[in-house]
Scaffold this motif. Sequence first.
Motif, short mmCIF file in Angstrom:
data_model
loop_
_atom_site.label_atom_id
_atom_site.label_comp_id
_atom_site.label_asym_id
_atom_site.label_seq_id
_atom_site.Cartn_x
_atom_site.Cartn_y
_atom_site.Cartn_z
N GLU A 70 1.08 -0.89 0.11
CA GLU A 70 0.06 0.33 -0.35
C GLU A 70 0.41 1.08 0.19
N SER A 71 1.52 1.37 0.73
CA SER A 71 2.80 2.73 0.81
C SER A 71 3.52 2.87 -0.73
N PHE A 72 3.57 1.60 -1.55
CA PHE A 72 4.35 2.07 -2.38
C PHE A 72 3.34 2.47 -3.49
N HIS A 73 2.43 1.81 -3.49
CA HIS A 73 1.59 2.07 -4.07
C HIS A 73 0.97 3.75 -4.20
N ALA A 74 0.84 3.84 -2.95
CA ALA A 74 0.91 5.83 -2.07
C ALA A 74 2.15 6.45 -3.15
N ARG B 32 4.24 -0.30 6.49
CA ARG B 32 4.00 2.10 5.97
C ARG B 32 5.16 2.51 6.23
N ASP B 33 5.64 1.63 7.37
CA ASP B 33 6.77 2.60 7.69
C ASP B 33 7.98 2.48 7.17
N LEU B 34 8.17 1.64 5.71
CA LEU B 34 9.75 1.43 5.86
C LEU B 34 10.25 2.08 4.95
#
Lengths: 312, 312
Positions: free
Chosen positions: A240-244, B215-217
């Motif tokens: 998800e964070s990568f998508h963001a 998500r914090d990576l």
Amino acid sequence: MKIGVDIMGGDYAPESIVLGALDARKELSPDQTIVLIGDKDQAQQIIQKTGENPDGFEFVHTTEAIRMSEHPTKAITQKPNSSISLGFQMLKEGALDSFASAGNTGAMLVGSMFSVKNIEGVSRPAIATNIPKEKSGYGILLDVGANADCKAETLLQFAILGSLFIEHIYQVKNPKVGLLNLGEEEEKGNNLTHAAFPLLKEKKSINFIGNIEGRDLFNDRADVMVCDGFVGNIVLKLAESFHALVEKRNFKDEFFDRFNYEQYGGSPILGVNAPVIIGHGISTPLAIKNMILLSRLMIESNITDKIRSAFN
Amino acid sequence: MKIGVDIMGGDYAPESIVLGALDARKELSPDQTIVLIGDKDQAQQIIQKTGENPDGFEFVHTTEAIRMSEHPTKAITQKPNSSISLGFQMLKEGALDSFASAGNTGAMLVGSMFSVKNIEGVSRPAIATNIPKEKSGYGILLDVGANADCKAETLLQFAILGSLFIEHIYQVKNPKVGLLNLGEEEEKGNNLTHAAFPLLKEKKSINFIGNIEGRDLFNDRADVMVCDGFVGNIVLKLAESFHALVEKRNFKDEFFDRFNYEQYGGSPILGVNAPVIIGHGISTPLAIKNMILLSRLMIESNITDKIRSAFN
């Protein structure tokens, strides 16, 4: 058909939920009814503002909600009139055919296990999430957080649950099952995957293709990707964070678009006696619409019966 | 200073390794010598083709190599004349100050534990990898594959090893340590993180900031990200696959560029009695150059002594 939706859960509730339900309603047939559970007055105001008619919905009124930060078990037991508690009560009584909420994930999990309960033979229900495949479509990853520590037998059950979901919801015949691991070779892994590998290999009813690695998530090696909820949760949030990060940079592409959780609406809890879907906390109307359409698909496909048959 | 490099390891060996060494040599001072271990004739041919002079290097000739697919322990014991075995022998004898290879990861790990051995007090050495931070620079994630199953005490050791690396190699004062977990709250986690959290919290010599999520990576919450090698390996390969997907689409950006392993050269093994670096199997000359420069930095910073002091 009665599709239950909690309008009090999620960061943009109730507006986002009600607007999404309005959009979903346009795609439903007359015998498919959305039951909105929560503050009826607020919901009706939102609907009236859009110029639409509230008559097509059923309402179950309550102003009590379980907040995102609340302890799931405490909240479910101490707030019987909360929208999530009411939803599960109706689901248990058969007044709903499915229940979905973008609210407290833990409360949705606990609520489903307390009310409709695990399907007999399923030791631990799993939360499954869609993973976009680069070529096309989606695979699923499970568990993504319901069970931090798992036994090998539980991973085998996840493989069966996920295979049935992919087969009956996405119409993929004989879906490929991969065990998420740190290497491809059979001897690679930790204690859990070492114990799970032979169980998966021996199970005739699934199409186990062996170990997959972190780099295989988006390729076509496996349709059903199995791991414990600790690993799955980290993988999901990382993805998800990568998508963001990609979205923030306005990199547009069909594949990266499919990363968007709005496209598939939510994560089903597999292994309980009714279709239950957890929406993303930040669900937009589009996400809610797709959450409702996934609810319908889970009801129409009789996925719960299919799982019951597989475990009996 | 003698910087040992295996020229037989990696998908593009020996050419890519030798070309990278030529580039690195330009940045080294006269008392810093690269020792090329492997097929001397091939290496000299590669150097001559570029029109450069082979005189600046030292050579240790062997034609034996450990292949990528070989079983690490078997290979190390049965191939004493392989380039990796020779490198570790020289490292143990003090004929090298560091050793690096883009070859068999397992053989590098086993070789370092058999030859220079674990630093006293370190129960399990860890492989650390650089993680690009969105704002700037890098954090590190460890372990990424040396230890599939870990005890809580081992995660605490990883936190100490990673903190020393970030502090002395990247010059970050009081680096923030995060425990990779499925939720932020202290009570979240699996059995391992539940046991590790209080150990990390009580340890005075590290700056533990609590749990971090998938998500914090890439954000600035933690400089040192601690997990078992199973989780770390999946996270690393997933992150690499993201980068590949972005690169394939020609999405260019300073942050995504820093994802490129070529920029930082390799992954150190932390907790053994000498600087040892594992390069990526697909290492290009740029990656090899940076692997050599990281070797120098690890020697110059006395990181091994710093770790020894911390554990004694």
